[in-house]
Write an enzyme that holds these catalytic residues in place. Structure first.
Site, PDB file in Angstrom:
ATOM      1  N   LYS A 277      65.246  17.852 -75.894  1.00 32.20           N
ATOM      2  CA  LYS A 277      65.056  18.424 -77.220  1.00 32.20           C
ATOM      3  C   LYS A 277      65.809  17.534 -78.220  1.00 32.20           C
ATOM      4  O   LYS A 277      66.967  17.171 -77.991  1.00 32.20           O
ATOM      5  CB  LYS A 277      65.646  19.847 -77.214  1.00 32.20           C
ATOM      6  N   GLU A 362      61.162  40.595 -74.485  1.00 38.60           N
ATOM      7  CA  GLU A 362      61.442  41.768 -75.327  1.00 38.60           C
ATOM      8  C   GLU A 362      61.202  43.063 -74.566  1.00 38.60           C
ATOM      9  O   GLU A 362      61.961  44.026 -74.690  1.00 38.60           O
ATOM     10  CB  GLU A 362      60.579  41.727 -76.589  1.00 38.60           C
ATOM     11  N   ARG A 390      56.335  43.405 -79.652  1.00 39.64           N
ATOM     12  CA  ARG A 390      55.912  43.126 -78.287  1.00 39.64           C
ATOM     13  C   ARG A 390      56.392  44.195 -77.308  1.00 39.64           C
ATOM     14  O   ARG A 390      55.871  44.319 -76.212  1.00 39.64           O
ATOM     15  CB  ARG A 390      56.434  41.750 -77.869  1.00 39.64           C
TER      16      ARG A 390
END
Ligand SMILES: Cc1ncc(C[n+]2csc(CCOP(=O)(O)OP(=O)(O)O)c2C)c(N)n1
Length: 614
Positions: A277, A362, A390
């Protein structure tokens, strides 16, 4: 002339030689750094997929081959290579291009994303359709190791592995979610990439994956043989995929050759690539979390640490939870992969044993909290409004029906700005207030937010406090306000015949409106239970009631007021102001609020216009 100047669409790449492609990768990376330094956006994730994006567009034939980018925050190189180079300076700005893939923006954006872990399912649907049309084209899901932790990704894998569809899943493994990735899958992936194993494969990778004969059976046998000696069969093979990798996701030659070979294979393929990253830009590579989502920055010096930042609502929550945790050892905090954004970083360091980052999960986060609560702990679920969507069934089925006490700290409620429609928290008032056993509060300032969190935490039931992105109003937490009383609103000013009943931080805009038109103003504080006593009193003393909220009008706080009036058989002329019934795109928070009609002047004009008819 640079190579990038000659490239507008994927077809322009096809005749480049490897040397030119490598130059293009450096130019693309530089272009992204400079562009994002001026617009803000997701930097680290984009720098990590420059080579992958180039290789995909070089080898495959978009838009006939379908690319589904999971989350979609890593699509800047894709945008640049698919006709949007000149629009990059408008990224995430009102009227400009989105920070995520959007189907109406380009024929190369095959599926709109923003919330994670949807790519495998969407790509599988497309692969199924390609198969029915007897097309040789492929559907490709590009998914990060963070997004791979979500249940939905596994639902997709589970289905895909039992089909013979031409689906390619590329796992972009950078060992990071926004913060460090977590969980057993992450440990497993780390093992696949670790030390000697990946080192050995990195060398043999060129031989194994790039030069493998393009005939499926032979390829499989060779693979299995080689892998059998090194890796004891991967999880993804057990799911029915032909697993290839890990390979170095920054080695363009290996990527191109490997993808070129995979393109010839039939059936579900899984390519595991290792990337970094922030690759190629030192400040981002050294601190990928800080550069995950950035505002404008100086490319030479990176991002300055601004310690004297004004207190955001997130910081109010962060301060509150540290205070409360010091008093109550039963308090524990749960985040689905949003520790930083939700203000839990300090808590996680101070109370590591009471902190749970459960990954991008979630649904699990809520049910896990239910289990903790039933066993004597006092869970605080810190979650963004948009991501709570969600876990709606868990909210109803696992928590509300069983009335399991816990506190929800709902951040980014209302308009979020540059992330646009996929991230807007426009619906939580509507979808929470219809659930029995739930209490919902909306603070209008920092002190109320702090007090509501305390109130909700100490209330023996299910409470939610929803607060927006950004700087808090009346920053001072100790500023004396009326204490929070269960289900009670707070009158802010008395006026003539018009009364404004406002929910949450929009109260602050309404103060100015009320002063201009001499209206009564009430800070409703509670969405549920709604203060019927106050509504009755207001109805008897006024001839026009206006409700204002930063939530969709449908089913929101205004509806709660109307329902209360109807229940009490009271009637009064009313006007409900909130977010209209459509999706609003990216822009600054102020611009989007204005577009929604939630700026001071629009609110005032609407009230004055409707009042004339009273
Ligand atoms: C359902 C959902 N929850 C949370 C998020 C917030 N979020 C955006 S990116 C991200 C991390 C993604 O990690 P990974 O897939 O590894 O991609 P990377 O940024 O590392 O390239 C998270 C948690 C989201 N987009 N969707």
């Amino acid at each position: 002339m640079s190579v990038l100047e000659k490239i507008d669409y994927p077809k322009d790449l096809k005749n480049l030689n490897r040397k030119e492609l490598k130059s293009l990768a450096s130019e693309l990376r530089q272009f992204i750094i400079e562009s994002v330094s001026k617009t803000g956006g997701h930097l680290s994730s984009n720098l990590g997929v420059v080579e992958l994006t180039l290789a995909l567009h070089y080898v495959y034939d978009a838009p006939k081959d379908k690319f589904i980018w999971d989350v979609g925050h890593q699509t800047y190189a894709h945008k640049i290579l698919t006709g949007r180079k000149k629009e990059m300076h408008t990224l995430r700005k009102k009227g400009g291009i989105s920070g995520f893939p959007r189907r109406i923006e380009s024929i190369y954006d095959d599926f709109g994303t923003g919330h994670s872990s949807t790519s495998i399912s969407a790509a599988l649907g497309m692969a199924e359709s390609l198969k029915k049309k007897r097309s040789k084209n492929k559907a490709i899901a590009i998914i990060g190791d963070g997004a791979m932790t979500a249940g939905m990704a596994f639902e997709g894998l589970n289905h895909a592995g039992s089909t013979q569809n031409n689906l390619l899943v590329i796992l972009n493994d950078n060992d990071m979610s926004i913060s460090n990735n977590v969980g057993a899958l992450n440990n497993y992936l780390a093992k696949l990439l670790s030390g000697k194993l990946y080192g050995g494969l990195k060398k043999s990778g060129k031989a194994v994956f790039a030069k493998v004969p393009p005939v499926l059976e032979l390829a499989r046998k060779t693979e299995e043989h080689v892998k059998g000696m090194v890796i004891p069969g991967t999880l993804f093979e057990e799911f029915g995929f032909n697993y290839l990798g890990p390979i170095d996701g920054h080695d363009l030659d290996v990527l191109i050759d490997t993808l070129g070979n995979i393109k010839k294979l039939e059936g579900p393929q899984f390519l595991h690539i290792a990337t970094k990253k922030g690759y190629g830009y030192k400040p981002a590579q050294n601190d990928p979390n800080k550069f995950h989502g950035v505002s404008k920055f100086d490319t030479k010096n990176g991002i300055a640490n601004n310690l004297a930042e004004p207190r955001t609502y997130t910081k109010v929550f962060s301060d509150w939870i540290l205070d409360e945790a010091s008093k109550d050892h039963k308090l524990c905090a749960i985040t689905p992969a949003m520790s930083d954004g939700s203000g839990l970083n300090e808590f996680s360091k101070k109370y590591p044993k009471r902190f749970y980052d459960v990954g991008i999960a979630e649904q699990h986060a809520l049910t896990f909290a239910a289990g903790l609560s039933l066993s004597g702990h006092k869970p605080v679920v810190a979650i963004y409004s948009t991501f709570l969507q969600r876990a709606y069934d868990q909210l109803i089925h696992d928590i509300a029906i069983q009335n399991i006490p816990m506190l929800f700290a709902i951040d980014r409620a209302g308009i979020v700005g540059a992330d646009g429609a996929t991230h807007s928290g426009n619906f939580d008032i509507s979808f929470i207030r219809c659930i029995p056993n739930l209490i919902l509060m909306a603070p209008s300032n920092a002190a109320d937010c702090y007090q509501m969190l305390s109130f909700g935490y100490n209330y023996n039931g299910i409470c939610a406090v929803r607060y927006p992105r950004g700087i808090s109003h009346n920053q001072d937490l100790n500023k004396t306000t009326e204490p929070i009383k269960f289900g009670r609103a707070k009158k802010i000013r008395n006026g003539n015949s018009i009364a404004i009943l406002a929910f949450g931080t929009i109260v602050n805009t309404c103060i100015e409106v009320a002063e201009d038109i001499n209206a009564t103003l009430v800070d409703m504080r509670f969405v549920k239970p709604i203060d019927k006593k106050m509504i009755k009193e207001i109805c008897l003393d006024h001839n026009f009631i206006v409700t204002v909220e930063e939530n969709v009008v449908s089913g929101g706080g205004g509806s709660a007021v109307l329902e209360a009036l109807s229940e009490m058989q009271l009637s009064c002329k009313t006007l409900a102001i909130g977010i209209p019934d459509k999706f609003f795109e990216h822009g600054s928070q102020k611009e989007v609020l204005k577009e929604c009609g939630l700026d001071k002047n629009t609110i005032k004009n609407k009230i004055v216009k409707q009042h004339k008819g009273c």
